[in-house]
Scaffold this motif. Structure first.
Motif, mmCIF file in Angstrom:
data_model
loop_
_atom_site.group_PDB
_atom_site.id
_atom_site.type_symbol
_atom_site.label_atom_id
_atom_site.label_comp_id
_atom_site.label_asym_id
_atom_site.label_seq_id
_atom_site.Cartn_x
_atom_site.Cartn_y
_atom_site.Cartn_z
ATOM 1 N N SER A 87 3.493 4.805 2.494
ATOM 2 C CA SER A 87 2.274 5.471 2.944
ATOM 3 C C SER A 87 2.559 6.970 3.021
ATOM 4 C CB SER A 87 1.867 4.941 4.324
ATOM 5 O OG SER A 87 0.639 5.506 4.728
ATOM 6 N N TRP A 144 5.199 1.293 16.583
ATOM 7 C CA TRP A 144 5.524 0.509 15.378
ATOM 8 C C TRP A 144 6.785 -0.326 15.603
ATOM 9 C CZ3 TRP A 144 3.754 -1.133 10.809
ATOM 10 C CH2 TRP A 144 4.685 -1.668 9.925
ATOM 11 N N LYS A 203 -0.135 -2.899 7.500
ATOM 12 C CA LYS A 203 0.067 -3.022 8.964
ATOM 13 C C LYS A 203 0.113 -1.635 9.607
ATOM 14 C CE LYS A 203 2.058 -6.960 10.718
ATOM 15 N NZ LYS A 203 3.060 -7.405 11.652
ATOM 16 N N TRP A 204 0.813 -0.717 8.943
ATOM 17 C CA TRP A 204 0.938 0.665 9.421
ATOM 18 C C TRP A 204 -0.429 1.332 9.524
ATOM 19 C CZ3 TRP A 204 3.409 4.579 11.597
ATOM 20 C CH2 TRP A 204 3.183 5.889 11.191
ATOM 21 N N VAL A 220 7.447 6.081 5.426
ATOM 22 C CA VAL A 220 6.254 6.894 5.678
ATOM 23 C C VAL A 220 6.576 8.365 5.419
ATOM 24 C CG1 VAL A 220 4.611 7.650 7.439
ATOM 25 C CG2 VAL A 220 5.292 5.256 7.322
ATOM 26 N N PHE A 241 11.670 1.231 10.057
ATOM 27 C CA PHE A 241 10.830 2.403 9.807
ATOM 28 C C PHE A 241 11.676 3.509 9.176
ATOM 29 C CE2 PHE A 241 8.620 6.314 10.428
ATOM 30 C CZ PHE A 241 7.284 5.979 10.358
ATOM 31 N N SER A 265 2.706 -1.537 4.708
ATOM 32 C CA SER A 265 1.856 -0.342 4.671
ATOM 33 C C SER A 265 0.487 -0.647 5.293
ATOM 34 C CB SER A 265 1.704 0.129 3.219
ATOM 35 O OG SER A 265 0.880 1.253 3.171
ATOM 36 N N ASN A 303 6.917 -4.233 15.435
ATOM 37 C CA ASN A 303 7.442 -4.722 14.156
ATOM 38 C C ASN A 303 8.959 -4.572 14.097
ATOM 39 O OD1 ASN A 303 4.758 -5.047 12.525
ATOM 40 N ND2 ASN A 303 4.635 -3.051 13.527
ATOM 41 N N ILE A 328 5.688 5.963 15.942
ATOM 42 C CA ILE A 328 6.859 5.202 15.468
ATOM 43 C C ILE A 328 7.339 4.271 16.591
ATOM 44 C CG2 ILE A 328 9.252 5.345 14.632
ATOM 45 C CD1 ILE A 328 8.551 8.037 13.333
ATOM 46 N N LEU A 372 9.598 0.205 5.873
ATOM 47 C CA LEU A 372 8.319 0.892 5.719
ATOM 48 C C LEU A 372 8.666 2.375 5.624
ATOM 49 C CD1 LEU A 372 5.134 1.045 5.948
ATOM 50 C CD2 LEU A 372 5.548 1.598 8.344
#
Ligand code: GAL
Length: 434
Positions: free
Chosen positions: A109, A71, A340-341, A51, A80, A338, A75, A68, A49
């Motif tokens: 994202s 996250w 989920k984020w 970001v 990340f 994204s 996850n 983070i 992911l």
């Protein structure tokens, strides 16, 4: 011979078809919650992911790190990737992002300010709308209507706001003010403010700390608001007010006067440097957004001890706001991650972890006020009762192109100190980009 073959074949293919349907249903059961934005999917997710933001500095990185952390815990199988580009207010990041978007290389994202800045990305076709996410996560009832209207375009929603920042804050060092004989209760009117700055100058400290150019634009927008009031200020951006008016002229001349009280090395400083001058006792005042409160917290400064605050003189009762929000870019490499984020960012747990550290109030209205320090408690109160005005520097009231034109006019003014030319530059920018 051929008959049974003919009858068996269809039976076999029916069985295969049945299995395919069952498999399909199973896959759908696993995938649909993600595609439907529930964010609760149990489907194994992997990959990365990425970001994109500009939160690398004091206070800002700390806020991002909190989210983070959540996250990663929730996850563990999705890596990340923090693609933050340094530079306050996104000065560098926005340029890098524009290049990536035009090269069809979006992150999963990216950060964008609610308001005109976000509308730019929407109109350019860079973003997917996330209405279903709002529905499934129930975000609509938690975010203030005034904010949601800034992330909507043609009836659709395009980002998840993580916070609300206040731009019109005057930060000060209580001890420096006391030593210089400045009464912090008398910072309400413009003449009072100028008198206070003069006292600080006489006491041998920097009266008003500023940093690189965007912090000057930030300073200027607050002076514009203080001088015009929220209605006339808003009219400038709506196209119903006049940039050649006497009011704008007064604002420019007040801003020019403020510049005589600022540090000469401003251009080489970051916003954190300028804020730190205040808590270090080298400067009396700094006008900055309340991310400074996040930075002061990181520096272990206590509100009302190491630093104090007031609305920028002339703006009491007005909340000049901005909001950091995150998006789902079209073509995001890991769209499911994204989503989920974004679901996480809009949650109470993420907002209550991020905002007390970042120095902002949460976008969600159901956050736990006990987690917020004395400054933020006052901001939570003011947000509910004050009039609202949008920030220029932080993307609410003017598009990126309009902002850039104002940057050019301001840059020239900082060199030439010619107020008439500055005002006509502002008027020309409005004519071109409004
Ligand atoms: C703003 C942003 C804030 C803060 C600030 C300084 O544009 O909305 O979150 O990061 O810049 O970098």
């Amino acid at each position: 011979m051929s008959e049974p073959m003919r009858t068996r074949r269809p039976r076999l293919s029916r069985r295969i078809a049945l299995k395919a349907v069952l498999f399909g249903l199973l896959v759908a059961a696993l995938v649909v919650p993600v595609a439907g934005y529930s964010g609760q999917s149990t489907a194994a997710q992997s990959g990365e992911l990425e970001v994109f933001s500009w939160w690398t500095g004091g206070g800002e990185a700390a806020g991002l790190t909190k989210v983070i952390g959540i996250w990663k815990k929730e996850n563990p199988s999705i890596k990340f990737v923090n693609a933050a580009v340094a530079g306050g207010a996104g000065t560098n990041a926005k340029a890098v992002l524009a290049q990536r978007l035009s090269a069809n290389d979006p992150p999963d994202s990216f950060q964008g300010h609610a308001g005109a800045e976000l509308q730019d990305y929407i109109k350019a076709g860079d973003l997917e709308s996330i209405d279903s996410l709002y529905k499934s996560a129930g975000f609509g009832k938690f975010f203030p209507k005034s904010l949601v209207s800034q992330i909507r375009y043609r009836g659709k929603l395009y980002s998840v706001p993580v916070n609300i920042h206040r731009a019109n804050v005057l930060w000060y060092n209580p001890k420096v003010l006391k030593d210089a004989g400045i009464n912090k209760g008398q910072l309400k009117t413009w003449p009072q403010f100028v008198a206070a700055l003069q006292k600080a100058k006489d006491a041998g400290v920097i009266p008003l700390a500023v940093a690189e150019q965007w912090t000057n634009k930030h300073l200027f927008e607050t002076v514009l608001l203080a001088t015009l009031g929220p209605a006339k200020y808003a009219a400038l951006w709506k196209g119903t007010g006049s940039w050649t008016s006497a009011g704008v002229k007064t604002a420019v001349s007040r801003y020019q006067q403020l510049l005589t009280f600022t540090n000469s090395d401003a251009a080489s400083l970051t916003w954190q440097d300028a804020s730190k001058l205040v808590v270090d006792g080298k400067a009396a005042f700094n006008i900055m957004g309340d991310w400074a409160n996040g930075y002061f917290t990181e520096l272990k400064q206590k509100p009302n001890v190491g630093y104090g605050w007031a609305p920028v003189p002339g703006t009491a009762g007005v909340y000049q706001w901005l909001s950091d929000s995150f998006t789902l870019p079209k073509g995001a490499p890991n769209r499911a991650a994204s989503i989920k984020w974004l679901t996480l960012l809009g949650s109470k747990r993420a907002q209550d972890a991020f905002n007390p550290v970042k120095g902002s109030i949460p976008a969600r209205q159901d956050a736990n006020p006990k987690l917020y320090n004395a400054y933020l408690k006052s901001a939570l109160r003011d947000w509910k009762t004050n009039k609202l005005a949008g920030s220029l520097t932080h993307g609410v009231v003017a598009s990126n192109a309009w902002n850039t034109a104002i940057d050019t006019a301001l840059g020239q003014f900082l060199q030439s100190k010619n107020p008439t030319r500055f005002q006509s530059g502002l008027a020309a920018a409005a004519k071109k980009y409004r």
